[in-house]
Structure formats: structure tokens, C-alpha cells
Design a protein around this motif. Structure first.
Motif, PDB file in Angstrom:
ATOM      1  N   LEU A 241     -13.156 -30.881 -19.592  1.00  8.63           N
ATOM      2  CA  LEU A 241     -12.369 -29.113 -20.308  1.00  8.63           C
ATOM      3  C   LEU A 241     -12.260 -28.741 -19.193  1.00  8.63           C
TER       4      LEU A 241
ATOM      5  N   THR B 193     -21.288 -25.557 -32.529  1.00  2.00           N
ATOM      6  CA  THR B 193     -22.178 -25.384 -31.455  1.00  2.00           C
ATOM      7  C   THR B 193     -23.425 -26.339 -30.873  1.00  2.00           C
TER       8      THR B 193
ATOM      9  N   ASP C 131      -9.758 -19.505 -31.202  1.00  3.55           N
ATOM     10  CA  ASP C 131     -10.358 -20.760 -31.451  1.00  3.55           C
ATOM     11  C   ASP C 131      -9.950 -21.508 -33.247  1.00  3.55           C
TER      12      ASP C 131
ATOM     13  N   GLY D 119      -9.115 -28.297 -31.614  1.00  2.00           N
ATOM     14  CA  GLY D 119      -9.166 -26.912 -30.500  1.00  2.00           C
ATOM     15  C   GLY D 119      -8.084 -26.243 -31.397  1.00  2.00           C
TER      16      GLY D 119
ATOM     17  N   ARG E  81     -18.950 -31.148 -29.492  1.00  4.26           N
ATOM     18  CA  ARG E  81     -18.717 -29.170 -30.821  1.00  4.26           C
ATOM     19  C   ARG E  81     -18.589 -30.465 -31.396  1.00  4.26           C
TER      20      ARG E  81
ATOM     21  N   TYR F  79      -9.660 -21.268 -22.648  1.00  5.11           N
ATOM     22  CA  TYR F  79      -9.236 -21.776 -24.558  1.00  5.11           C
ATOM     23  C   TYR F  79      -8.776 -23.234 -24.044  1.00  5.11           C
ATOM     24  N   THR F  80     -10.083 -24.943 -24.071  1.00  2.25           N
ATOM     25  CA  THR F  80      -9.750 -25.544 -24.022  1.00  2.25           C
ATOM     26  C   THR F  80      -7.763 -25.961 -25.323  1.00  2.25           C
TER      27      THR F  80
ATOM     28  N   ASP G 268     -14.165 -22.260 -24.429  1.00  3.77           N
ATOM     29  CA  ASP G 268     -15.264 -23.466 -23.609  1.00  3.77           C
ATOM     30  C   ASP G 268     -15.704 -22.601 -22.788  1.00  3.77           C
ATOM     31  N   HIS G 269     -16.899 -23.316 -22.130  1.00  4.78           N
ATOM     32  CA  HIS G 269     -17.669 -22.755 -20.842  1.00  4.78           C
ATOM     33  C   HIS G 269     -17.020 -22.750 -19.701  1.00  4.78           C
TER      34      HIS G 269
ATOM     35  N   HIS H 147     -15.377 -33.499 -31.352  1.00  3.66           N
ATOM     36  CA  HIS H 147     -14.924 -33.849 -29.954  1.00  3.66           C
ATOM     37  C   HIS H 147     -15.666 -34.444 -28.983  1.00  3.66           C
TER      38      HIS H 147
END
Length: 485
Positions: A431, A156, A150, A280, A176, A289-290, A284-285, A188
Motif C-alpha cells: 500500500l 474490511t 472505491d 480496487g 479486505r 486510494y490504492t 486505504d489507511h 486482496h
């Protein structure tokens, strides 16, 4: 009847009484360690919420996994199946408006006249116990870094409050926020979100947008910030509808916005369209990694907080984590709204493994040819569902929550060439790691309903092999003879 929770602290007490809270007294670091503990508990399944009481370098407690099971969400929102939340919106809409869907939509903002659910305004509240102006700093918060890759520490679970520049209808969104230094962070907000829409309207006038980031509030307000409510509905009204009682609000001190009087922490400031920074990467979910992208800067102008606030946080990563459970509540509570626009819809599921924008399964009561495609097109035009990548439509005899039943329907009722719809160049979730361009990709629809002659299916429809009633009754009667009680 239990009154709705007024604060996060009340909810924590209820979790403890229900045996749903684990207090960690050992000293822990907000740098990677807390996030890994939270993820492990979530991946293990059916673990309690966790309150870290001794966080290195901070006198604030950190609460994680607060909504990480359906049981906890039922407690938080005082609801068994959550459909009743959406039903209240539908009932209000029908009550206020006689006929015509367009008129109903136009009237949605006026629902705020309904007193019981509307917000209540206070001069002060627990969140005004400590007020910091020039000395306000992000460094006073135990903000987590979640993954080694990160770009830094990220808030978050902050609820960002903005106002529509023309209508003044308020929005709360969970975006975020990457901390840059003691006064600056990066907001973001993805291009499709309502906060970003408010920001763009003021950006055109070369104006900064006022914003407040609320950390920790009563569960219904937290849920409202995540929920994709109908356009034109004030999020504080939605919170009131969810909790069946208006939320108490106080004015911010350095910006012209209202925030929950019972919140834990409020970060006041503004977002400047002329101050863009690279935000970034962030784990992420989606489980990836975004990559870094430019987003506007949030400048801190003040902090209001409780004397002993609880810092509410969440972690994301490869599903299934806490956000999947919150997403399931959104799915359930918005079913009545989907049915208001598409009455043929019987049920709706967005599996957690598909990170909620990846895949949705819809069951319908089919009465005419092409109806499955009509529903797909209608749902792709509905708010945040516009970002859903894949729709599978099944008949009403298929359980949308049973992956085996859905796979059976797809493989026995869909023909690949005839029943697959692919639409290019459509909006996608920012994303989505698979889309060819950021925010632009394709959609896929699979019509897994039974085809009819009018749809070009010229064969005899094969009969389902089901057990006859007589045999069923016989075996029911004799079951204890075979296996005892």
C-alpha cells in the motif's frame, strides 16, 4: 476475575455497561453514509463505539469503531499495557526449550500441546444456528462502501482462515475483500502475508485453496487475526494465549476448516488462482486510494451464522483511525518478542500517523559501536517488520512515544552523512504510495544514539544540561509557597 469474552455480543454488552457504546436507531445506508459517520467519530477523538440498528436493506446490525480507543482495547483484551500478552509467549517459549534460539523457533509449533491455551473442538455453536448452502449470497450482508472513489463494497474486518498446505497450521489474516456479485469477491492478500503464502503453495500445484471469512468473534480472536505472530504458530493458539483460555471451534460445512463456534458470520469458499480480477481502487489507511491491481477470486460455497448476527466492520483512511489503536496494541504486545531476539532493545514505537509500516522508533541500551545499525538490520529481518520503511534508533534516555523527545535526539545526536543508512530495492508494503514500484522500494535508518570515539566521534561529548538534585529538592519543597496547593 472476569472470564474472557466468549463472543462479540458479550463485548458489546460490556461496552454498553462502560458507557462506551452509542446505539443509532435512525435508518442509515451502508453506501458511504455509515463509513462517514464512523470516520467523523474517530477523528473527533474519544468517542464511543457505534451500533447501527437500522441499516437500509438489511436486518443485521452493524458495529463500528469497536476497538477505537486504548480504553476499549484494555476492556476487550483485559490488559492494562498489553506487554503481558507477548510475555506469555516468551515465557512459554523459554519454558519448553532449554537453549539455542534456532531450537526455540523449531519448537514453536509444539507449543500447541499446552492444553489450557489450545483450541477446544465443538460439534455446534451459535454460528451454526443458520446454515445456508446453494442459496448463500453476499447480498445478505450489509457490506460497506467507504469512499465515493472505491471500486465497490468491501468487507474490511473479515478474518480469513487458511491452512498451511503441508503443516496444516492455521492462519487468520485480515485482508479486505471486494464484493463482485452474490457469489464472487476478490481476495486482496498482499504478497508478504501468510494467507498469500498458503495460496501460492497450492497455486504451484494448480489447486484452489479453501478459505473461510469470519466476521465478528470474541475480541482476542479478532486481535489475533491482525497480529503478526511468529512463523509456525497457529493463530487459534495465539488467541488462546491472549485470552488465557482456549477458543471453541466448529467445522465448516462446505470446506475443511475450523472457525470460532461463537463467531457471528462465516463465509465459506475457495480462492481460485486461475480466476484473477482487478481489485480496487480502495481508499486505504495511507490516506490515498490504492490503485486497481489483479487479485484472485473468492467463490462463496456456504454461509454459517447466528440467527441475529452483528456485522463487525471498520473504516480506514488518513490516520489516525481505529486501525492505529489496534496497531498500538500489536506494538506493545510484541515488545517482549523483539527483546527476546534483541535484548538491548528498551522500548519500541510505531506512530499511528505513520500507518504502522511507515516508521518505527526503537530505544536501545547501547554498549558497543555500531549497535544501532545491528538492531536495524535485525529488525528488518523480523517478520512484518521487513516492510517498515524507516527506523530511528535512539538511546534509552529518550522516550520513543514522545515525538518531541525523538526529534530532539535526531537533531542533536545524528549527523546526516554519518548516521543515515539507505538500502535500495527492498520489500515494501503493497500500500506504500511513495515506493517507485509496487512492493519494492528503499529503507532508511537513522542512528540517533550518542556517538563514541570508536565510532569516529573525536570531539568531547557535550554534557547534558540537567537540573542538580539540590535545586530540584528545594523547588519541590517550596512549590506550594509559590503557587499554593
Amino acid at each position: 476475575m472476569h472470564m474472557p469474552f466468549e463472543s462479540l455480543g458479550e463485548y458489546v454488552d460490556a461496552l454498553e455497561r462502560a458507557g462506551e457504546l452509542k446505539r443509532v436507531k435512525a435508518k442509515v445506508s451502508a453506501d458511504l453514509e455509515i463509513a462517514e459517520v464512523m470516520r467523523r467519530l474517530m477523528y473527533k477523538g474519544d468517542q464511543p463505539a457505534v451500533l447501527f440498528e437500522n441499516v437500509e436493506g438489511s436486518d443485521m446490525q452493524v458495529l463500528g469503531n469497536a476497538f477505537g480507543t486504548m480504553k476499549r482495547l484494555q476492556l476487550a483484551l483485559e490488559s492494562e499495557d498489553f506487554v503481558d500478552i507477548g510475555q506469555r509467549i516468551v515465557d512459554l517459549t523459554r519454558m519448553k526449550m532449554p537453549s539455542g534460539m534456532l531450537n526455540k523457533l523449531k519448537m514453536l509449533p509444539k507449543l500447541s500441546e499446552i492444553g489450557e491455551y489450545g483450541p477446544k473442538y465443538e460439534d455446534k455453536g451459535p454460528v451454526t444456528e443458520v446454515i445456508e448452502g446453494d442459496k448463500a449470497s453476499f447480498n445478505s450482508l450489509p457490506v460497506l462502501k467507504s469512499f465515493a472513489g472505491d471500486a465497490g463494497r468491501f468487507i474490511t474486518f473479515g478474518m480469513t482462515v487458511t491452512k498451511h498446505p503441508e503443516t496444516e497450521i492455521r492462519n487468520l489474516g485480515v485482508y479486505r475483500v471486494q464484493i463482485v456479485d452474490d457469489k464472487h469477491a476478490i481476495m486482496h492478500w498482499q504478497t508478504h502475508k501468510r494467507g498469500a503464502q498458503h495460496y501460492r503453495m497450492l497455486k504451484e500445484q494448480n489447486k484452489k485453496i479453501q478459505a473461510a471469512i469470519v466476521i465478528g468473534a470474541d475480541p482476542a480472536t479478532v486481535f489475533s487475526a491482525v497480529a503478526p505472530v511468529p512463523e509456525g504458530m497457529d493463530k487459534y493458539l495465539f488467541s488462546g494465549i491472549t485470552r488465557k483460555k482456549g477458543v471453541k471451534l466448529v467445522k465448516c460445512r462446505t470446506v475443511d476448516l475450523e472457525v470460532p463456534a461463537n463467531a457471528e458470520i462465516v463465509l465459506e469458499g475457495y480462492v481460485d488462482p486461475n480466476d484473477m480480477r482487478m481489485e480496487g481502487p480502495f481508499g486505504d489507511h495511507t490516506g490515498y486510494y490504492t490503485p486497481a491491481e489483479p487479485f484472485p477470486t473468492f467463490t462463496l460455497t456456504g454461509i454459517m451464522r447466528r440467527r441475529n448476527p452483528i456485522y463487525l466492520t471498520t473504516v480506514v483512511g488518513k490516520p489516525v483511525l481505529e486501525d492505529a489503536y489496534i496497531g498500538k496494541v500489536i506494538e506493545r504486545s510484541f515488545l517482549p518478542l523483539i527483546q527476546m531476539f534483541h535484548p538491548e532493545v528498551v522500548d519500541f514505537s510505531m506512530p499511528g500517523a505513520g500507518w504502522f509500516q511507515g516508521l518505527a522508533v526503537i530505544s536501545i541500551k547501547k554498549t558497543y559501536p555500531g549497535q544501532a545499525k545491528k538492531v536495524m538490520m535485525g529488525l528488518w529481518g523480523m517478520g512484518q517488520l521487513a516492510l517498515t520503511k524507516m527506523f530511528v534508533v535512539v538511546d534509552s534516555d529518550v522516550d520513543v512515544h514522545d515525538a518531541n523527545d525523538v526529534i530532539w535526539a535526531v537533531t542533536t545526536r545524528a549527523d546526516a552523512a554519518r548516521d543515515t543508512v539507505i538500502i535500495s530495492n527492498t520489500p515494501t508494503d503493497t500500500l506504500d504510495p511513495a515506493s517507485p514500484l509496487v512492493n519494492l522500494g528503499s529503507k532508511m535508518g537513522i542512528d540517533a544514539t550518542q556517538k563514541t570515539r570508536e565510532e569516529g566521534y573525536m570531539r568531547e561529548i557535550q554534557q547534558l544540561a540537567v537540573v542538580d538534585d539540590e535545586t530540584k529538592a528545594l523547588v519541590d519543597r517550596r512549590w506550594h509557597e509559590y503557587f499554593g496547593s
